[in-house]
Design a protein around this motif. Sequence first.
Motif, PDB file in Angstrom:
ATOM      1  N   GLY A   1      -2.272   8.242 -12.900  1.00  0.00           N
ATOM      2  CA  GLY A   1      -2.333   6.800 -13.121  1.00  0.00           C
ATOM      3  C   GLY A   1      -1.659   6.370 -14.410  1.00  0.00           C
ATOM      4  O   GLY A   1      -1.272   7.194 -15.247  1.00  0.00           O
TER       5      GLY A   1
ATOM      6  N   SER B   1      -8.441   4.408 -10.066  1.00  0.00           N
ATOM      7  CA  SER B   1      -8.417   3.961  -8.669  1.00  0.00           C
ATOM      8  C   SER B   1      -8.870   5.078  -7.731  1.00  0.00           C
ATOM      9  O   SER B   1      -8.688   6.268  -8.003  1.00  0.00           O
ATOM     10  CB  SER B   1      -7.014   3.506  -8.275  1.00  0.00           C
ATOM     11  OG  SER B   1      -6.141   4.610  -8.140  1.00  0.00           O
ATOM     12  N   GLN B   2      -9.439   4.667  -6.615  1.00  0.00           N
ATOM     13  CA  GLN B   2      -9.855   5.629  -5.601  1.00  0.00           C
ATOM     14  C   GLN B   2      -8.643   6.370  -5.042  1.00  0.00           C
ATOM     15  O   GLN B   2      -8.718   7.557  -4.695  1.00  0.00           O
ATOM     16  CB  GLN B   2     -10.589   4.906  -4.462  1.00  0.00           C
ATOM     17  CG  GLN B   2     -11.083   5.824  -3.344  1.00  0.00           C
ATOM     18  CD  GLN B   2     -12.095   6.852  -3.847  1.00  0.00           C
ATOM     19  OE1 GLN B   2     -12.960   6.534  -4.658  1.00  0.00           O
ATOM     20  NE2 GLN B   2     -11.981   8.089  -3.368  1.00  0.00           N
ATOM     21  N   PHE B   3      -7.510   5.681  -4.979  1.00  0.00           N
ATOM     22  CA  PHE B   3      -6.293   6.305  -4.454  1.00  0.00           C
ATOM     23  C   PHE B   3      -5.880   7.496  -5.310  1.00  0.00           C
ATOM     24  O   PHE B   3      -5.599   8.581  -4.786  1.00  0.00           O
ATOM     25  CB  PHE B   3      -5.157   5.276  -4.404  1.00  0.00           C
ATOM     26  CG  PHE B   3      -3.842   5.864  -3.976  1.00  0.00           C
ATOM     27  CD1 PHE B   3      -3.534   6.002  -2.639  1.00  0.00           C
ATOM     28  CD2 PHE B   3      -2.916   6.301  -4.918  1.00  0.00           C
ATOM     29  CE1 PHE B   3      -2.330   6.566  -2.234  1.00  0.00           C
ATOM     30  CE2 PHE B   3      -1.714   6.861  -4.534  1.00  0.00           C
ATOM     31  CZ  PHE B   3      -1.418   6.995  -3.188  1.00  0.00           C
TER      32      PHE B   3
ATOM     33  N   MET C   1      -1.160  -4.355  -3.748  1.00  0.00           N
ATOM     34  CA  MET C   1      -2.008  -3.198  -3.525  1.00  0.00           C
ATOM     35  C   MET C   1      -1.544  -2.004  -4.345  1.00  0.00           C
ATOM     36  O   MET C   1      -2.351  -1.258  -4.913  1.00  0.00           O
ATOM     37  CB  MET C   1      -2.011  -2.829  -2.039  1.00  0.00           C
ATOM     38  CG  MET C   1      -2.789  -1.556  -1.712  1.00  0.00           C
ATOM     39  SD  MET C   1      -4.557  -1.699  -2.063  1.00  0.00           S
ATOM     40  CE  MET C   1      -5.065  -2.698  -0.660  1.00  0.00           C
ATOM     41  N   ALA C   2      -0.224  -1.801  -4.447  1.00  0.00           N
ATOM     42  CA  ALA C   2       0.292  -0.662  -5.209  1.00  0.00           C
ATOM     43  C   ALA C   2      -0.129  -0.742  -6.665  1.00  0.00           C
ATOM     44  O   ALA C   2      -0.451   0.272  -7.286  1.00  0.00           O
ATOM     45  CB  ALA C   2       1.811  -0.603  -5.093  1.00  0.00           C
TER      46      ALA C   2
ATOM     47  N   ASP D   1       0.842  -1.190   0.000  1.00  0.00           N
ATOM     48  CA  ASP D   1       0.000   0.000   0.000  1.00  0.00           C
ATOM     49  C   ASP D   1       0.885   1.251   0.000  1.00  0.00           C
ATOM     50  O   ASP D   1       1.818   1.375   0.800  1.00  0.00           O
ATOM     51  CB  ASP D   1      -0.877  -0.034   1.256  1.00  0.00           C
ATOM     52  CG  ASP D   1      -1.882   1.095   1.311  1.00  0.00           C
ATOM     53  OD1 ASP D   1      -1.785   2.035   0.495  1.00  0.00           O
ATOM     54  OD2 ASP D   1      -2.762   1.048   2.188  1.00  0.00           O
TER      55      ASP D   1
ATOM     56  N   GLN E   1      -2.859  -1.960  -7.853  1.00  0.00           N
ATOM     57  CA  GLN E   1      -4.252  -1.520  -7.933  1.00  0.00           C
ATOM     58  C   GLN E   1      -4.344   0.004  -7.842  1.00  0.00           C
ATOM     59  O   GLN E   1      -5.130   0.638  -8.538  1.00  0.00           O
ATOM     60  CB  GLN E   1      -5.057  -2.144  -6.785  1.00  0.00           C
ATOM     61  CG  GLN E   1      -5.122  -3.661  -6.806  1.00  0.00           C
ATOM     62  CD  GLN E   1      -6.060  -4.182  -7.889  1.00  0.00           C
ATOM     63  OE1 GLN E   1      -6.887  -3.429  -8.394  1.00  0.00           O
ATOM     64  NE2 GLN E   1      -5.929  -5.451  -8.240  1.00  0.00           N
ATOM     65  N   GLN E   2      -3.524   0.605  -6.964  1.00  0.00           N
ATOM     66  CA  GLN E   2      -3.593   2.047  -6.745  1.00  0.00           C
ATOM     67  C   GLN E   2      -3.076   2.848  -7.936  1.00  0.00           C
ATOM     68  O   GLN E   2      -3.423   4.022  -8.086  1.00  0.00           O
ATOM     69  CB  GLN E   2      -2.798   2.404  -5.483  1.00  0.00           C
ATOM     70  CG  GLN E   2      -3.431   1.868  -4.205  1.00  0.00           C
ATOM     71  CD  GLN E   2      -2.515   1.989  -3.004  1.00  0.00           C
ATOM     72  OE1 GLN E   2      -1.298   1.819  -3.124  1.00  0.00           O
ATOM     73  NE2 GLN E   2      -3.081   2.269  -1.847  1.00  0.00           N
TER      74      GLN E   2
ATOM     75  N   THR F   1      -2.757  -5.338 -13.003  1.00  0.00           N
ATOM     76  CA  THR F   1      -3.761  -5.850 -12.079  1.00  0.00           C
ATOM     77  C   THR F   1      -4.528  -7.068 -12.590  1.00  0.00           C
ATOM     78  O   THR F   1      -4.871  -7.928 -11.789  1.00  0.00           O
ATOM     79  CB  THR F   1      -4.738  -4.729 -11.684  1.00  0.00           C
ATOM     80  OG1 THR F   1      -5.251  -4.116 -12.874  1.00  0.00           O
ATOM     81  CG2 THR F   1      -4.018  -3.678 -10.869  1.00  0.00           C
TER      82      THR F   1
ATOM     83  N   TYR G   1       1.820  11.547  -1.203  1.00  0.00           N
ATOM     84  CA  TYR G   1       0.938  11.079  -0.123  1.00  0.00           C
ATOM     85  C   TYR G   1       1.519  11.470   1.240  1.00  0.00           C
ATOM     86  O   TYR G   1       0.778  11.891   2.139  1.00  0.00           O
ATOM     87  CB  TYR G   1       0.748   9.562  -0.201  1.00  0.00           C
ATOM     88  CG  TYR G   1      -0.322   9.056   0.744  1.00  0.00           C
ATOM     89  CD1 TYR G   1      -1.655   8.981   0.345  1.00  0.00           C
ATOM     90  CD2 TYR G   1       0.000   8.677   2.041  1.00  0.00           C
ATOM     91  CE1 TYR G   1      -2.640   8.537   1.216  1.00  0.00           C
ATOM     92  CE2 TYR G   1      -0.978   8.231   2.924  1.00  0.00           C
ATOM     93  CZ  TYR G   1      -2.297   8.162   2.506  1.00  0.00           C
ATOM     94  OH  TYR G   1      -3.270   7.736   3.375  1.00  0.00           O
TER      95      TYR G   1
END
Length: 687
Positions: free
Chosen positions: A387, A412-414, A403-404, A316, A406-407, A396, A365
Amino acid sequence: MRITSVSYFLFILFLLVLTSGIVFAQEACTSCDSVKSSCSVSCEQDYGSSSLNRGQPVSENIEQKCSGSHENARIESGGCYESAYSTFGTCLSACGTDNSCQDNCVDSYNSADIECGGQYLNSCYEKCTNSCNEQSLVCQDQCPSTNDNSTGTSSSDSSVIPDPSLTNGGGEQNKCKPTVSADYDGVSADGVASIIFKLVLEGEYQSFDFYLTSDEPLRGKIEKPDPFTIIFTPDEADAEKNYLKPQHAQAVGECIPIGAGPEEKVTDIQSFTIEQPPLFFVHGFMSDSSAWSKFEPRVAAEGWQYEDIDYSGEQDIALSAGQLGSNIQEFLSAIHIGQFYEGKKISAEKVDIISHSMGGLVTRYYIGNGYQGDIRKFVMIGTPNHGAWDAKRYVTPLGIGGMAGQQLRPDSQFIQSLNTQSLNPDIEYHSIAGIGWSTDTETFLATTCQGDGVVLVESVRLEGVPLYCTYDAHTGIVYWAAPICMSAFKNNGGGWFSSEGGTLPTSDATYGITTSAILTGTATSVAPCGESSTIVPGTSATVKSPVTLHAYDSEGNHAGLKNGQLENEIGKGVFYSNINESEHQMIKIIGKQNIEFALRGTSNGVFDLELFNWDENGTSKNYSFSKVRVEPDQEYTINPYAQVPELKINNAIRYNDLANTEDFKCLPFVFFAMILIFSFLLYCKFY
């Protein structure tokens, strides 16, 4: 009446006694005056009825001679110190956060403090002179003729005879010794860090001085909250001045002993340096600190101090950001205790961040979550701020990247949440993008040159942040047999046959842009950030092991790994990516229509395959194959342009693989056996 000899003798004796008494009395009176004169000289030297000691700090010895505590002395000086301090506090409160106003308050307080020191010394001087007068009166009571002009000498006529013990050469008590000290050996020019010098004076002195000096002009803020303290905060390193070659300076303390001349001053010096702020490197997705293996030695050779981070590229991003914050603080602490800057202890509060790819998202972040105010400048190299489409299409679906991975998807929501975060006004941001390489977009695959092969220029672009572009590829794990876009092919000196020497974190262009941005606040692009886009048809295959991925054109030319090395016989337009050795592989073929992919088993197991085709209109088709069973050396082939692409088992042995096939060793024996069988059959037929 006749005077006898005895009487005459007695008379002469009486006269001698009387004369001696007068002489003794005169001497006693002269001693009284000397006592007063000597006492007055002592008062003058200790407190200075003239302006000698006005505004000078009061030593402990003088406070003791003042016959009272420091608190009582302040009361005796009319509460001046308390009033000055109260006024100072009121002034600061009214200023709020206005630094200029606060500086004026400090200056006013220092002036008031000097005036209070003068009042305090006046009070002590009056005490001392009153004591001298009392001593003189006591002495005069014992010598009434002191006021008789016919005998003795009045105090007003007496000459001043200084006490030899109070002169500079008369004893140790009149020697002074300054000592200058600081907690650090130097200070970083990050605009925040400061270095504090303290002056300690031993012995008695009539005056002293405390100041900073350097062969070069000192750029920065010098504060003296009291006469014994100097706080220096250098101006931030900038285009006018950098400190890759440290600036050397000194804090100087001087004092002149009581009764000495200016030529007899005593001096102590504390040397210090002003240093360039340190660098901190942050790697990206599925990478580690080795991504900077060519960057770091170059900055070290130029005089920078640096550190880097190793974190899991699949975890993450929030966890990585937390680790980043801790590592930066550990780095600064190590700098404070002398583990960098050639062993010097340096006061430093901020670092300059250089990040690659996802490392920029990790840093962003951190800035928005738990930030500790420790970043001065921030350079993002190929950072997918909006992205990367490769993450959605290749990463993915195959379960790569955790997790990274996906982000990193554009949807992605991130990513969406991160881009609601405002820029920090205390940080200077810069972005660098690669351009001229075939890069995936939202609506079609590999149809634009506006990217570095992985991240689009528009994804790197962040509102309010300067953007610079180069013709370099994205990362060291991507191998380029040749670029599709002619501008990159031309400007990269004919194109790369591997990424070595031509990736964003290793190239000369990126290095020049990065260091220029940090040193001067600006840089110059080596490529236009608005590269034109042309749709070129092509195909791609992405596979998850246990197989190796290969491509062949209609003439049998091969692209893929051979003996662990990339082989490209097909030529221009080949893109090969190898992540985690043979675990995940991707081959893109640009502009080639007659292509066949081959998947060769490396062990017993199953593999997943993703196949994409696109044409010059941007129309794309994709096909997925999951959990296909395979054995060692078993080969599947697929024609991506078939009406319905199918995986077929291929039992033929390809020429390109003969050198690596164990069965090849048996061919001579098989051939010999076939000759024997054929000869036997011929023999049977004729005989």
